[in-house]
Design an enzyme around this catalytic site. Sequence first.
Site, PDB file in Angstrom:
ATOM      1  N   TYR A   1     -12.807   9.152  -4.772  1.00  0.00           N
ATOM      2  CA  TYR A   1     -11.843   9.480  -3.723  1.00  0.00           C
ATOM      3  C   TYR A   1     -10.593   8.603  -3.792  1.00  0.00           C
ATOM      4  O   TYR A   1      -9.997   8.265  -2.773  1.00  0.00           O
ATOM      5  CB  TYR A   1     -12.468   9.443  -2.327  1.00  0.00           C
ATOM      6  CG  TYR A   1     -11.738  10.394  -1.400  1.00  0.00           C
ATOM      7  CD1 TYR A   1     -12.164  11.707  -1.256  1.00  0.00           C
ATOM      8  CD2 TYR A   1     -10.581  10.007  -0.749  1.00  0.00           C
ATOM      9  CE1 TYR A   1     -11.463  12.603  -0.466  1.00  0.00           C
ATOM     10  CE2 TYR A   1      -9.866  10.892   0.038  1.00  0.00           C
ATOM     11  CZ  TYR A   1     -10.305  12.185   0.178  1.00  0.00           C
ATOM     12  OH  TYR A   1      -9.591  13.076   0.954  1.00  0.00           O
TER      13      TYR A   1
ATOM     14  N   ARG B   1     -16.133  -3.729  11.082  1.00  0.00           N
ATOM     15  CA  ARG B   1     -15.554  -2.411  10.803  1.00  0.00           C
ATOM     16  C   ARG B   1     -16.431  -1.291  11.359  1.00  0.00           C
ATOM     17  O   ARG B   1     -15.924  -0.287  11.866  1.00  0.00           O
ATOM     18  CB  ARG B   1     -15.351  -2.238   9.299  1.00  0.00           C
ATOM     19  CG  ARG B   1     -14.231  -3.103   8.744  1.00  0.00           C
ATOM     20  CD  ARG B   1     -13.995  -2.839   7.274  1.00  0.00           C
ATOM     21  NE  ARG B   1     -12.797  -3.515   6.807  1.00  0.00           N
ATOM     22  CZ  ARG B   1     -12.345  -3.442   5.562  1.00  0.00           C
ATOM     23  NH1 ARG B   1     -13.011  -2.718   4.664  1.00  0.00           N
ATOM     24  NH2 ARG B   1     -11.239  -4.078   5.211  1.00  0.00           N
TER      25      ARG B   1
ATOM     26  N   GLN C   1       0.857  -1.188   0.000  1.00  0.00           N
ATOM     27  CA  GLN C   1       0.000   0.000   0.000  1.00  0.00           C
ATOM     28  C   GLN C   1       0.894   1.240   0.000  1.00  0.00           C
ATOM     29  O   GLN C   1       1.884   1.286  -0.716  1.00  0.00           O
ATOM     30  CB  GLN C   1      -0.963  -0.018   1.182  1.00  0.00           C
ATOM     31  CG  GLN C   1      -2.372  -0.458   0.828  1.00  0.00           C
ATOM     32  CD  GLN C   1      -3.127   0.541  -0.051  1.00  0.00           C
ATOM     33  OE1 GLN C   1      -2.677   1.620  -0.372  1.00  0.00           O
ATOM     34  NE2 GLN C   1      -4.315   0.147  -0.471  1.00  0.00           N
TER      35      GLN C   1
ATOM     36  N   CYS D   1      -1.308  17.262  10.178  1.00  0.00           N
ATOM     37  CA  CYS D   1      -1.876  18.526   9.723  1.00  0.00           C
ATOM     38  C   CYS D   1      -1.261  18.857   8.371  1.00  0.00           C
ATOM     39  O   CYS D   1      -0.094  18.571   8.125  1.00  0.00           O
ATOM     40  CB  CYS D   1      -1.672  19.661  10.724  1.00  0.00           C
ATOM     41  SG  CYS D   1       0.008  20.210  10.959  1.00  0.00           S
TER      42      CYS D   1
ATOM     43  N   GLN E   1     -15.045   5.210  -0.710  1.00  0.00           N
ATOM     44  CA  GLN E   1     -13.712   4.767  -0.308  1.00  0.00           C
ATOM     45  C   GLN E   1     -13.708   3.304   0.081  1.00  0.00           C
ATOM     46  O   GLN E   1     -13.049   2.906   1.033  1.00  0.00           O
ATOM     47  CB  GLN E   1     -13.155   5.638   0.825  1.00  0.00           C
ATOM     48  CG  GLN E   1     -12.251   6.742   0.302  1.00  0.00           C
ATOM     49  CD  GLN E   1     -11.371   7.335   1.359  1.00  0.00           C
ATOM     50  OE1 GLN E   1     -10.393   6.735   1.789  1.00  0.00           O
ATOM     51  NE2 GLN E   1     -11.706   8.534   1.774  1.00  0.00           N
TER      52      GLN E   1
ATOM     53  N   SER F   1     -12.416  -0.534  -0.815  1.00  0.00           N
ATOM     54  CA  SER F   1     -11.117  -0.984  -1.338  1.00  0.00           C
ATOM     55  C   SER F   1     -11.273  -1.531  -2.750  1.00  0.00           C
ATOM     56  O   SER F   1     -10.839  -2.644  -3.076  1.00  0.00           O
ATOM     57  CB  SER F   1     -10.510  -2.035  -0.407  1.00  0.00           C
ATOM     58  OG  SER F   1     -10.128  -1.455   0.818  1.00  0.00           O
TER      59      SER F   1
END
Length: 561
Positions: free
Chosen positions: A322, A201, A130, A410, A263, A265
Amino acid sequence: MPESKYRQQTIRAPRGTVLTAKSWLTEAPLRMLMNNLDPDVAENPHELVVYGGIGRAARNWECYDAIVDALTRLEADETLLIQSGKPVGVFKTHDNAPRVLIANSNLVPHWATWEHFNELDAKGLAMYGQMTAGSWIYIGSQGIVQGTYETFVEAGRQHYNGTLAGRWVLTAGLGGMGGAQPLAATLAGACSLTIECQQSRIDFRLRTRYVDEQAATLDDALARITRYTREGKAVSVALCANAADILPELVNRGVRPDLVTDQTSAHDPLHGYLPSGWRWEEYQKNAQSDPHGTMQAAKRSMAAHVRAMLAFSKMGVPTFDYGNNIRQMAKEMGVENAFDFPGFVPAYIRPLFCRGIGPFRWVALSGDPQDIYKTDAKVKEIVAEDKHLHHWLDMARERIHFQGLPARICWVGLEWRQKLGLAFNEMVRCGEVSAPIVIGRDHLDSGSVASPNRETEAMRDGSDAVSDWPLLNALLNTASGATWVSLHHGGGVGMGFSQHAGMVIVCDGTDEAAARIRRVLHNDPATGVMRHADAGYDLAVECSVEQGLNLPMVAATQGKG
């Protein structure tokens, strides 16, 4: 040697100041590797899976043990090489070289397919890293919360006069990345309905306060959304169901959300997207017995999912990908207009990338949350005029549950990253924080990725697929002295669709660390400004001039060289 991808073992990073390795420069990657596999962090730690389908921290448990042993023994002038999650060599380098260099999932382009990768994976020859799973800098869902928040806020600015109050977001997926969506929507002032096919989840997101409520049925979910939007409340609702069923049903009912995205997978049809009508256990079994048929079934469901997203877009609902490559999967199944709605980067994020603004993250190796709160205050002190950033830090402290070692993210740019890194290093030197801090980022950053269906979609000069840029980023971070550097393939969007690089640097309070920080935390975001200036973005050119970057061809084009 027998190779095992399953072990019933609980891994947690050490806390405090007692070293297991020979220095903080090797203790840091050791703790961050372990932190990636903390049960409060990883999706499936017993199988080394951190997030994103099969994104692993190590190739197998034997490799994990060998990595831990190598890091424990590594000297101050040695570098450990990791090849797709396997430690393959330790070499003499020098004190300012990276302590670890990582290459994960990289394949020669003609062979860069899921089919070929899965063959290699089955033989124990490869590992899917990933982005931050195999590069040991995953911090849980917080890692993407602010990026998702910034996306939703910008969508509100563009489409709804600057506010999402009384609006709602329809999306799906509550895994390691998708789990950030409901909290990000809430922080942006919107309600959200997130479809997730695995109850476990949803339970995890409820427990960590990323999701506020679970609805029992679709009707229940819609009733809650209607009530909360009418009242102007920002509440997140989860529904256990399959998005490939729910989104078409919503279209048929004429339901109109205010934003639509996804979003799941979808980048990994063999492991990450449940086909319509299947149970999860059936999906896992069929992935082993009939991988081709399973992938086709998953992609058929993705096609239905994308057709529904296209229908919402046609209604005038702002709809965007996304970054999970679901449009590509649908197109491969005959949805020719799958790319009629945009990805989130060209739609909302690229102006930030032009200024080198991206996901700057740091982790307290002490394990003490107070160290993070002190660094939060330091960020506010240094970036004194950015009230939007201050608001984010306040919301993060109030709402974000630390997973594993305390961490913060951030979004800051070229102007600030070096200054913040040097300030953190000084805090370590003076004892303001109790142990060193590591600074890293997602591979999703302005100069570290080539991904034509995501970060580099619709580049102004047509250079979407040019992957020299992440390679240069990795090389420059290595030359600059990052503590560890990674170069991966396939993150986010799957095999054949991306190349990307990551870096992590340790703030241990020494003068030597300060020198490395000056180089790395300037050069790393500067490559993003360079990449976008080279592509012809005026905002990036302006930033390069303001920050004094030496970009020969850009200067020549501007009549300055």
